[in-house]
Design an enzyme around this catalytic site. Structure first.
Site, PDB file in Angstrom:
ATOM      1  N   ILE A  24       0.829  -1.218   0.000  1.00 35.54           N
ATOM      2  CA  ILE A  24       0.000   0.000   0.000  1.00 35.54           C
ATOM      3  C   ILE A  24       0.866   1.272   0.000  1.00 35.54           C
ATOM      4  O   ILE A  24       0.427   2.315  -0.491  1.00 35.54           O
ATOM      5  CB  ILE A  24      -0.990  -0.031   1.197  1.00 35.54           C
ATOM      6  CG1 ILE A  24      -2.154   0.933   0.961  1.00 35.54           C
ATOM      7  CG2 ILE A  24      -0.288   0.279   2.515  1.00 35.54           C
ATOM      8  CD1 ILE A  24      -3.305   0.764   1.943  1.00 35.54           C
ATOM      9  N   ASN A  46      -2.598   2.233  15.739  1.00 35.74           N
ATOM     10  CA  ASN A  46      -3.067   1.955  17.104  1.00 35.74           C
ATOM     11  C   ASN A  46      -3.433   3.281  17.764  1.00 35.74           C
ATOM     12  O   ASN A  46      -3.208   4.352  17.184  1.00 35.74           O
ATOM     13  CB  ASN A  46      -2.014   1.181  17.905  1.00 35.74           C
ATOM     14  CG  ASN A  46      -0.711   1.947  18.006  1.00 35.74           C
ATOM     15  OD1 ASN A  46      -0.679   3.054  18.529  1.00 35.74           O
ATOM     16  ND2 ASN A  46       0.375   1.388  17.498  1.00 35.74           N
ATOM     17  N   GLY A  92       3.774  -4.028  11.203  1.00 35.84           N
ATOM     18  CA  GLY A  92       2.847  -4.272  10.102  1.00 35.84           C
ATOM     19  C   GLY A  92       2.778  -3.131   9.115  1.00 35.84           C
ATOM     20  O   GLY A  92       3.782  -2.477   8.803  1.00 35.84           O
ATOM     21  N   VAL A  93       1.578  -2.861   8.657  1.00 40.57           N
ATOM     22  CA  VAL A  93       1.397  -1.826   7.643  1.00 40.57           C
ATOM     23  C   VAL A  93       1.711  -0.435   8.229  1.00 40.57           C
ATOM     24  O   VAL A  93       2.211   0.451   7.533  1.00 40.57           O
ATOM     25  CB  VAL A  93      -0.014  -1.931   7.020  1.00 40.57           C
ATOM     26  CG1 VAL A  93      -1.096  -1.514   7.960  1.00 40.57           C
ATOM     27  CG2 VAL A  93      -0.098  -1.153   5.731  1.00 40.57           C
ATOM     28  N   ASP A  94       1.456  -0.274   9.503  1.00 41.08           N
ATOM     29  CA  ASP A  94       1.750   0.992  10.196  1.00 41.08           C
ATOM     30  C   ASP A  94       3.254   1.306  10.107  1.00 41.08           C
ATOM     31  O   ASP A  94       3.668   2.414   9.719  1.00 41.08           O
ATOM     32  CB  ASP A  94       1.304   0.841  11.663  1.00 41.08           C
ATOM     33  CG  ASP A  94       1.215   2.161  12.414  1.00 41.08           C
ATOM     34  OD1 ASP A  94       1.378   3.217  11.781  1.00 41.08           O
ATOM     35  OD2 ASP A  94       0.967   2.115  13.637  1.00 41.08           O
ATOM     36  N   SER A  98      -7.111  -4.529  11.026  1.00 41.52           N
ATOM     37  CA  SER A  98      -7.299  -5.502  12.130  1.00 41.52           C
ATOM     38  C   SER A  98      -7.005  -6.953  11.761  1.00 41.52           C
ATOM     39  O   SER A  98      -7.143  -7.828  12.609  1.00 41.52           O
ATOM     40  CB  SER A  98      -8.712  -5.430  12.745  1.00 41.52           C
ATOM     41  OG  SER A  98      -8.859  -4.264  13.524  1.00 41.52           O
ATOM     42  N   GLY A 152      -4.157  -8.368  10.916  1.00 44.00           N
ATOM     43  CA  GLY A 152      -2.812  -8.844  11.225  1.00 44.00           C
ATOM     44  C   GLY A 152      -2.677  -9.115  12.705  1.00 44.00           C
ATOM     45  O   GLY A 152      -3.339 -10.007  13.258  1.00 44.00           O
ATOM     46  N   VAL A 153      -1.878  -8.282  13.361  1.00 47.79           N
ATOM     47  CA  VAL A 153      -1.614  -8.420  14.801  1.00 47.79           C
ATOM     48  C   VAL A 153      -2.914  -8.416  15.612  1.00 47.79           C
ATOM     49  O   VAL A 153      -2.996  -9.050  16.667  1.00 47.79           O
ATOM     50  CB  VAL A 153      -0.721  -7.250  15.267  1.00 47.79           C
ATOM     51  CG1 VAL A 153      -0.355  -7.380  16.740  1.00 47.79           C
ATOM     52  CG2 VAL A 153       0.544  -7.171  14.449  1.00 47.79           C
ATOM     53  N   TYR A 154      -3.943  -7.715  15.144  1.00 47.09           N
ATOM     54  CA  TYR A 154      -5.190  -7.601  15.905  1.00 47.09           C
ATOM     55  C   TYR A 154      -6.138  -8.791  15.716  1.00 47.09           C
ATOM     56  O   TYR A 154      -7.215  -8.836  16.304  1.00 47.09           O
ATOM     57  CB  TYR A 154      -5.891  -6.276  15.579  1.00 47.09           C
ATOM     58  CG  TYR A 154      -5.259  -5.064  16.249  1.00 47.09           C
ATOM     59  CD1 TYR A 154      -4.148  -5.175  17.074  1.00 47.09           C
ATOM     60  CD2 TYR A 154      -5.787  -3.790  16.066  1.00 47.09           C
ATOM     61  CE1 TYR A 154      -3.573  -4.074  17.682  1.00 47.09           C
ATOM     62  CE2 TYR A 154      -5.221  -2.669  16.679  1.00 47.09           C
ATOM     63  CZ  TYR A 154      -4.120  -2.822  17.487  1.00 47.09           C
ATOM     64  OH  TYR A 154      -3.558  -1.716  18.096  1.00 47.09           O
TER      65      TYR A 154
HETATM   66  N1  AR6 Z   1       0.611  -3.111   2.344  1.00 48.01           N
HETATM   67  C1  AR6 Z   1      -0.606  -3.696   2.430  1.00 48.01           C
HETATM   68  N2  AR6 Z   1      -0.959  -4.514   3.437  1.00 48.01           N
HETATM   69  C2  AR6 Z   1      -0.045  -4.769   4.402  1.00 48.01           C
HETATM   70  C3  AR6 Z   1       1.249  -4.200   4.401  1.00 48.01           C
HETATM   71  C4  AR6 Z   1       1.566  -3.344   3.298  1.00 48.01           C
HETATM   72  N3  AR6 Z   1       2.764  -2.742   3.201  1.00 48.01           N
HETATM   73  N4  AR6 Z   1       1.913  -4.642   5.512  1.00 48.01           N
HETATM   74  C5  AR6 Z   1       1.073  -5.465   6.167  1.00 48.01           C
HETATM   75  N5  AR6 Z   1      -0.106  -5.549   5.505  1.00 48.01           N
HETATM   76  P1  AR6 Z   1      -1.423  -5.187  10.684  1.00 48.01           P
HETATM   77  P2  AR6 Z   1      -3.702  -4.656  12.495  1.00 48.01           P
HETATM   78  C6  AR6 Z   1      -1.333  -6.294   5.854  1.00 48.01           C
HETATM   79  O1  AR6 Z   1      -0.854  -6.145  11.661  1.00 48.01           O
HETATM   80  O2  AR6 Z   1      -4.068  -6.093  12.565  1.00 48.01           O
HETATM   81  C7  AR6 Z   1       0.650  -2.319  14.201  1.00 48.01           C
HETATM   82  O3  AR6 Z   1       1.718  -2.583  15.071  1.00 48.01           O
HETATM   83  C8  AR6 Z   1      -1.221  -7.486   6.765  1.00 48.01           C
HETATM   84  O4  AR6 Z   1      -0.832  -8.647   6.039  1.00 48.01           O
HETATM   85  O5  AR6 Z   1      -0.519  -4.218  10.025  1.00 48.01           O
HETATM   86  O6  AR6 Z   1      -4.789  -3.652  12.316  1.00 48.01           O
HETATM   87  C9  AR6 Z   1      -0.146  -1.081  14.612  1.00 48.01           C
HETATM   88  O7  AR6 Z   1       0.689  -0.087  15.178  1.00 48.01           O
HETATM   89  C10 AR6 Z   1      -2.645  -7.595   7.296  1.00 48.01           C
HETATM   90  O8  AR6 Z   1      -3.477  -8.293   6.356  1.00 48.01           O
HETATM   91  O9  AR6 Z   1      -2.611  -4.301  11.361  1.00 48.01           O
HETATM   92  C11 AR6 Z   1      -1.119  -1.631  15.612  1.00 48.01           C
HETATM   93  O10 AR6 Z   1      -0.551  -1.745  16.889  1.00 48.01           O
HETATM   94  C12 AR6 Z   1      -3.123  -6.130   7.351  1.00 48.01           C
HETATM   95  O11 AR6 Z   1      -2.167  -5.392   6.573  1.00 48.01           O
HETATM   96  C13 AR6 Z   1      -1.409  -3.020  15.082  1.00 48.01           C
HETATM   97  O12 AR6 Z   1      -0.281  -3.395  14.299  1.00 48.01           O
HETATM   98  C14 AR6 Z   1      -3.181  -5.526   8.741  1.00 48.01           C
HETATM   99  O13 AR6 Z   1      -2.170  -6.049   9.574  1.00 48.01           O
HETATM  100  C15 AR6 Z   1      -2.619  -3.025  14.187  1.00 48.01           C
HETATM  101  O14 AR6 Z   1      -2.922  -4.334  13.840  1.00 48.01           O
END
Ligand code: AR6
Length: 183
Positions: A16, A29, A37-39, A122, A124-126
């Protein structure tokens, strides 16, 4: 791909952070101060000025979102949405996740964005169950679009093929079948 009036909804396997859209949504968060993750990827790509701007926002409640500039991203804006942690479904997770998509689209509308990309908030980690999250994402975007009529393009940015297949199936399910011939 699904077309609704002037707006197309599509799922793509893409990082993204590389998208040249008006707004990309971050799965943040409540601190808005970055994470994994994406953040983490968005903060790395946008550079340190994004963190400085986020520090001035005073955090964000779960289910809500806040908007910043895109800084070094190709996207003009980043919209930081805070999804719920999955606790089994009894803590309002469904409504909180829907609210993230709704609030993000409202902020995009207010910023005059025509194109927006969402990650699977939500999922991924969530630990939100992916099939439910995808259904909620697509349904809420469809329900909110009439309230954001300038948005012409919505991309669901998927990190892997499995997530992409879920979105494709969900969008395909909503493509209107041609009217059947009267008997
Ligand atoms: N582009 C698109 N999708 C992605 C990318 C990317 N570059 N990187 C990961 N994903 P997550 P959450 C996908 O864990 O569950 C952070 O530490 C990934 O495969 O990023 O909402 C924040 O600071 C998954 O399908 O977000 C919060 O503390 C999706 O993005 C916490 O994680 C979301 O995964 C939020 O957790």
């Amino acid at each position: 791909m699904l077309t609704l009036g002037y707006c197309t909804l599509e799922a793509r396997v893409v990082d993204i952070t590389t998208l040249a859209v008006d707004a990309i949504v971050n799965a943040a968060n409540t601190s808005l101060l970055g994470g994994g993750g994406v953040d983490g990827a968005i903060h790395r790509a946008a550079g340190p000025d994004l963190l400085r701007e986020c520090e001035s926002l005073g955090g964000c409640a779960t289910g809500d979102a806040k908007i910043t500039g895109g800084h070094r991203l190709k996207a003009r804006h980043a919209i930081h949405a805070v999804g719920p942690v999955w606790h089994g479904g009894g803590r309002g997770e469904t409504e909180l996740l829907a609210a993230c998509y709704r609030r993000s689209l409202e902020l995009a509308r207010d910023a005059k964005a025509k194109s927006i990309a969402f990650p699977a908030i939500s999922c991924g980690v969530y630990r939100f169950p992916a099939d439910d999250a995808v259904r909620i994402a697509v349904q809420t975007v469809i329900d909110t679009l009439p309230n954001a009529p300038a948005v012409e393009r919505v991309i669901f940015a998927c990190f892997d093929e499995a997530m992409h297949a879920r979105y494709e199936a969900e969008l395909e399910r909503r493509v209107q079948a041609p009217p059947s011939k009267p008997a």
